[in-house]
Scaffold this active site. Sequence first.
Site, short mmCIF file in Angstrom:
data_model
loop_
_atom_site.label_atom_id
_atom_site.label_comp_id
_atom_site.label_asym_id
_atom_site.label_seq_id
_atom_site.Cartn_x
_atom_site.Cartn_y
_atom_site.Cartn_z
N GLU A 24 -8.23 3.72 -14.92
CA GLU A 24 -8.05 2.88 -13.73
C GLU A 24 -9.42 2.35 -13.31
O GLU A 24 -10.40 3.10 -13.29
CB GLU A 24 -7.44 3.71 -12.60
N ASP A 117 -1.18 1.91 2.21
CA ASP A 117 -1.26 2.80 3.38
C ASP A 117 -0.90 2.04 4.65
O ASP A 117 -1.35 0.91 4.85
CB ASP A 117 -2.67 3.39 3.48
N GLN A 182 -0.79 10.87 -8.27
CA GLN A 182 -2.00 11.04 -7.45
C GLN A 182 -2.90 12.06 -8.16
O GLN A 182 -2.41 12.91 -8.92
CB GLN A 182 -1.56 11.56 -6.07
P1 FAD Z 1 6.32 4.98 -1.07
O1 FAD Z 1 6.92 5.34 -2.37
O2 FAD Z 1 7.01 3.96 -0.24
O3 FAD Z 1 6.15 6.33 -0.25
C1 FAD Z 1 5.41 6.38 0.95
C2 FAD Z 1 5.97 7.47 1.87
O4 FAD Z 1 7.26 7.08 2.33
C3 FAD Z 1 6.16 8.83 1.19
O5 FAD Z 1 5.93 9.83 2.14
C4 FAD Z 1 7.61 8.81 0.78
O6 FAD Z 1 8.17 10.12 0.65
C5 FAD Z 1 8.23 8.04 1.93
N1 FAD Z 1 9.42 7.29 1.47
C6 FAD Z 1 9.55 6.58 0.33
N2 FAD Z 1 10.78 6.05 0.23
C7 FAD Z 1 11.43 6.42 1.36
C8 FAD Z 1 12.74 6.20 1.85
N3 FAD Z 1 13.64 5.50 1.13
N4 FAD Z 1 13.09 6.73 3.06
C9 FAD Z 1 12.21 7.46 3.79
N5 FAD Z 1 10.95 7.73 3.36
C10 FAD Z 1 10.56 7.21 2.16
N6 FAD Z 1 -3.20 1.97 -2.52
C11 FAD Z 1 -3.74 0.72 -2.46
O7 FAD Z 1 -3.89 0.18 -1.34
N7 FAD Z 1 -4.11 0.04 -3.58
C12 FAD Z 1 -3.98 0.57 -4.83
O8 FAD Z 1 -4.34 -0.06 -5.83
C13 FAD Z 1 -3.43 1.89 -4.94
N8 FAD Z 1 -3.24 2.47 -6.14
C14 FAD Z 1 -2.64 3.71 -6.24
C15 FAD Z 1 -2.40 4.26 -7.50
C16 FAD Z 1 -1.78 5.52 -7.61
C17 FAD Z 1 -1.52 6.08 -8.98
C18 FAD Z 1 -1.43 6.24 -6.44
C19 FAD Z 1 -0.80 7.60 -6.56
C20 FAD Z 1 -1.66 5.69 -5.19
C21 FAD Z 1 -2.25 4.42 -5.06
N9 FAD Z 1 -2.47 3.83 -3.82
C22 FAD Z 1 -3.05 2.57 -3.74
C23 FAD Z 1 -2.16 4.55 -2.58
C24 FAD Z 1 -0.74 4.24 -2.04
O9 FAD Z 1 -0.66 2.89 -1.64
C25 FAD Z 1 -0.50 5.17 -0.85
O10 FAD Z 1 -0.42 6.50 -1.26
C26 FAD Z 1 0.68 4.81 0.05
O11 FAD Z 1 0.56 5.53 1.28
C27 FAD Z 1 2.05 5.15 -0.53
O12 FAD Z 1 2.39 4.29 -1.53
P2 FAD Z 1 3.74 4.54 -2.38
O13 FAD Z 1 3.88 3.36 -3.26
O14 FAD Z 1 3.72 5.86 -3.00
O15 FAD Z 1 4.82 4.48 -1.20
#
Ligand code: FAD
Length: 298
Positions: A24, A117, A182
């Site tokens: 990455e 976030d 993560q």
């Molecule tokens: P989601 O899958 O939507 O989850 C977020 C939260 O909501 C979790 O607590 C989940 O349990 C909850 N949730 C999900 N679906 C539901 C539902 N249907 N009902 C109720 N609750 C729900 N951030 C950046 O800004 N730029 C990046 O390039 C970036 N790259 C990343 C790469 C990786 C491999 C990882 C692991 C994280 C990255 N992040 C990045 C961080 C990420 O954007 C944050 O962790 C963010 O807070 C959550 O993103 P997510 O796509 O996992 O969200």
Amino acid sequence: MRLGAIYMKINELFESKKVVFSFEIFPPKATSSIDTIYSTLEELKDLKPDYISVTYGAGGSLTKNKTTELSSIVKNKYGVESVAHLTCINSTKEEINIILDDLKFNGIENILALRGDVPEGGNHKGDFKYAYELISHIKKRGDFNILGACYPEGHVKGRDLKEDMLHLKIKEESGASQFISQLFFDNNHFYNLLEEKEKLGIKSPIQAGIMPVVNKKQIERITSLCGVNMPKKFIKIMERYEYDKEALRDAGIAYAVEQIVDLISSGVDGIHLYSMNNAYVARKINNSISSIINSINK
Ligand code: FAD
């Protein structure tokens, strides 16, 4: 414009390889030219990763508009498959569509679809609340291969791993077909996640996200933001070599290699190295594990 690079949806990689290995990188700061990343890419390309992913405005940075450009450079200039990260929390569908069109125009076929976030105070504008909504929007809109994120210790704002994994299943049902985890410093967290995955019948491969420590303050900031625990063994290393840059870097590399060897030997689908644009560290790790990966992939 297609410039003769390889074109592959990376779900095909998981079908042909037992262990997928990727890096990455993040785009240079908005004030710097994209050229500053070229020497890093030159070195990373020589390590022959299966793909390189490019972050999107991670940590609230203003580098979003460079993600497509850099993903295109990785693929079309360096001939390495790329995955563009994309977040949705503050975007309208129209804004996302513009980015998707741009990605498509540049020949990018793989997207890591994320929520991003939620800003301090919890207020956000836009058409998406969770990543699964972005995933299903991308799925409907174009012929992309979609990845999602997962969290071995549970998402920092979530209730627990079990609930988080139910949401991971929804992401799979919405169209994600691979996941990247993560970072974590205790492999048992990742094995717990695989157990939950099994129980829920989630079929998509999950790559383990590994971040080598090179700087104590940086890793403390990242782990506290992401809610990642640091085991005693890891803290001891950081405290022991805190003021010796080279020793900390080498101990960090050794720690990451130990994690990776254990993960690969336990049969994980892949390793995603958070290279932090540090080609030296990526090369050292790659050199230590390439024979192991080759042996498994034989
Ligand atoms: P989601 O899958 O939507 O989850 C977020 C939260 O909501 C979790 O607590 C989940 O349990 C909850 N949730 C999900 N679906 C539901 C539902 N249907 N009902 C109720 N609750 C729900 N951030 C950046 O800004 N730029 C990046 O390039 C970036 N790259 C990343 C790469 C990786 C491999 C990882 C692991 C994280 C990255 N992040 C990045 C961080 C990420 O954007 C944050 O962790 C963010 O807070 C959550 O993103 P997510 O796509 O996992 O969200």
